[in-house]
Scaffold this motif. Structure first.
Motif, short mmCIF file in Angstrom:
data_model
loop_
_atom_site.label_atom_id
_atom_site.label_comp_id
_atom_site.label_asym_id
_atom_site.label_seq_id
_atom_site.Cartn_x
_atom_site.Cartn_y
_atom_site.Cartn_z
N LEU A 81 -28.13 -42.36 9.50
CA LEU A 81 -27.53 -41.25 8.76
C LEU A 81 -28.66 -40.53 8.03
CD1 LEU A 81 -25.08 -39.66 7.67
CD2 LEU A 81 -24.82 -41.46 5.94
N VAL A 82 -28.86 -39.27 8.33
CA VAL A 82 -30.01 -38.50 7.87
C VAL A 82 -29.60 -37.42 6.88
CG1 VAL A 82 -31.93 -37.04 8.70
CG2 VAL A 82 -31.11 -38.93 10.11
N ASP A 83 -30.51 -37.09 5.97
CA ASP A 83 -30.39 -35.97 5.03
C ASP A 83 -29.21 -36.12 4.05
OD1 ASP A 83 -32.63 -34.95 6.25
OD2 ASP A 83 -31.62 -33.25 7.20
N VAL A 84 -29.01 -37.33 3.55
CA VAL A 84 -28.03 -37.55 2.49
C VAL A 84 -28.61 -36.96 1.21
CG1 VAL A 84 -26.80 -39.30 1.15
CG2 VAL A 84 -27.16 -39.63 3.62
N PRO A 85 -27.87 -36.09 0.51
CA PRO A 85 -28.41 -35.44 -0.69
C PRO A 85 -28.83 -36.46 -1.76
CG PRO A 85 -26.36 -34.40 0.00
CD PRO A 85 -26.51 -35.64 0.83
N ALA A 86 -29.86 -36.10 -2.53
CA ALA A 86 -30.43 -36.99 -3.54
C ALA A 86 -29.43 -37.38 -4.62
CB ALA A 86 -31.66 -36.34 -4.17
N GLU A 87 -28.45 -36.55 -4.88
CA GLU A 87 -27.48 -36.88 -5.94
C GLU A 87 -26.46 -37.93 -5.49
OE1 GLU A 87 -26.06 -33.05 -3.96
OE2 GLU A 87 -27.96 -33.76 -4.78
N VAL A 88 -26.40 -38.24 -4.21
CA VAL A 88 -25.49 -39.26 -3.70
C VAL A 88 -26.13 -40.62 -3.92
CG1 VAL A 88 -24.36 -40.16 -1.62
CG2 VAL A 88 -24.50 -37.69 -1.99
N THR A 89 -25.38 -41.54 -4.53
CA THR A 89 -25.91 -42.87 -4.80
C THR A 89 -25.00 -43.98 -4.26
OG1 THR A 89 -24.91 -42.87 -7.00
CG2 THR A 89 -27.23 -42.14 -6.83
N SER A 90 -24.03 -43.59 -3.45
CA SER A 90 -23.18 -44.60 -2.83
C SER A 90 -22.42 -44.01 -1.65
CB SER A 90 -22.19 -45.20 -3.83
OG SER A 90 -21.24 -44.24 -4.22
N LEU A 100 -19.11 -36.43 5.84
CA LEU A 100 -20.42 -36.82 5.31
C LEU A 100 -20.81 -35.90 4.16
CD1 LEU A 100 -22.22 -37.46 8.71
CD2 LEU A 100 -21.15 -39.14 7.19
N PRO A 101 -21.58 -36.40 3.21
CA PRO A 101 -21.94 -35.59 2.05
C PRO A 101 -22.97 -34.51 2.38
CG PRO A 101 -23.00 -37.75 1.93
CD PRO A 101 -22.08 -37.78 3.11
N GLY A 102 -22.82 -33.34 1.77
CA GLY A 102 -23.79 -32.26 1.91
C GLY A 102 -24.12 -31.94 3.35
N ALA A 103 -25.43 -31.87 3.65
CA ALA A 103 -25.90 -31.55 4.99
C ALA A 103 -26.19 -32.80 5.82
CB ALA A 103 -27.16 -30.69 4.89
N ALA A 104 -25.72 -33.96 5.37
CA ALA A 104 -25.99 -35.21 6.09
C ALA A 104 -25.39 -35.18 7.49
CB ALA A 104 -25.42 -36.39 5.30
N PHE A 105 -26.07 -35.87 8.41
CA PHE A 105 -25.58 -35.97 9.78
C PHE A 105 -26.08 -37.26 10.41
CE2 PHE A 105 -29.69 -33.90 9.89
CZ PHE A 105 -30.34 -34.48 10.97
N HIS A 106 -25.42 -37.68 11.48
CA HIS A 106 -25.82 -38.87 12.22
C HIS A 106 -26.67 -38.48 13.42
CE1 HIS A 106 -22.05 -40.73 10.48
NE2 HIS A 106 -22.97 -41.65 10.23
N VAL A 137 -36.44 -40.30 0.46
CA VAL A 137 -37.30 -39.34 1.14
C VAL A 137 -37.75 -38.27 0.14
CG1 VAL A 137 -37.39 -37.64 3.03
CG2 VAL A 137 -36.12 -39.78 3.33
N GLY A 138 -39.00 -37.87 0.22
CA GLY A 138 -39.56 -36.89 -0.71
C GLY A 138 -39.31 -35.45 -0.32
N GLU A 139 -38.47 -35.21 0.66
CA GLU A 139 -38.12 -33.85 1.09
C GLU A 139 -36.60 -33.75 1.23
OE1 GLU A 139 -40.35 -32.77 4.59
OE2 GLU A 139 -42.16 -33.71 3.81
N GLU A 140 -36.04 -32.56 1.06
CA GLU A 140 -34.59 -32.39 1.18
C GLU A 140 -34.09 -32.66 2.59
OE1 GLU A 140 -33.10 -28.75 -0.47
OE2 GLU A 140 -34.13 -29.10 -2.38
N SER A 141 -34.95 -32.42 3.57
CA SER A 141 -34.60 -32.67 4.97
C SER A 141 -35.72 -33.48 5.60
CB SER A 141 -34.42 -31.36 5.73
OG SER A 141 -34.21 -31.62 7.11
#
Length: 173
Positions: A81-90, A100-106, A137-141
């Motif tokens: 699961l890629v690009d889960v937003p930083a504010e998501v913690t669970s 999926l949260p934000g721009a996250a995708f499989h 990850v140190g980048e949004e994507s």
């Protein structure tokens, strides 16, 4: 049937050192057998995961489940699961099958599907370990798309990971 071979090392011990942070789960107990929910033939449901204390500068997360004990030279990716937003913690139990949260995708797992694939070792094989890892990850994507392979995601993580939180379950059929 057992396929005689040595036990594979923890694959994350073979990567460059990075900061560690905390991941917990109501579904996975570290080092213990997985619940039926996380077994492909029974529940095939992604586990609940919560993480905290991610390194400063974290801008997104990648969530993976990897089995290094599969009878292949490359292990077996069960979840990417890629690009889960930083504010998501669970993630709730079953989150891989929902919105999926934000721009996250499989990206496709090694079973060929986008999403979570539960434990499915060969019958009678050795105990398999399933490493659930939250990568900070140190980048949004991460810079990959849904057509990337799990290996390409892992390659990109080698250069963009600020920290890892790891919990692993086991399963033997």
């Amino acid at each position: 049937m057992s396929i005689e071979r040595p036990v594979s090392p923890n694959p994350y011990d073979l990567l460059p050192a990075t900061a560690a942070f905390t991941v917990t789960s109501t579904d996975v107990t570290d080092g213990q057998p997985l619940k039926d929910d996380q077994v492909a033939a029974v529940g095939n449901t992604s586990p609940q995961l919560s993480w905290s204390d991610a390194p400063q500068g974290t801008k997104s997360f990648v969530i993976t489940c990897f089995d290094p004990d599969a009878p292949t030279p490359s292990g077996f990716w069960h979840w990417v699961l890629v690009d889960v937003p930083a504010e998501v913690t669970s993630l709730d139990t079953g989150a891989a099958a929902g919105d999926l949260p934000g721009a996250a995708f499989h990206v496709r797992n090694d079973g060929g599907d986008a999403g979570f694939m539960g434990a499915a070792p060969p019958q009678g094989d050795q105990v398999h370990r399933y490493y659930f890892v939250v990568h900070a990850v140190g980048e949004e994507s991460l810079g990959v798309d849904a057509d990337a392979s799990p290996a390409v995601v892992s390659f990109n993580l080698a250069f963009k990971t600020l920290g890892r939180a790891i919990i692993h379950g086991t399963y033997q059929h």
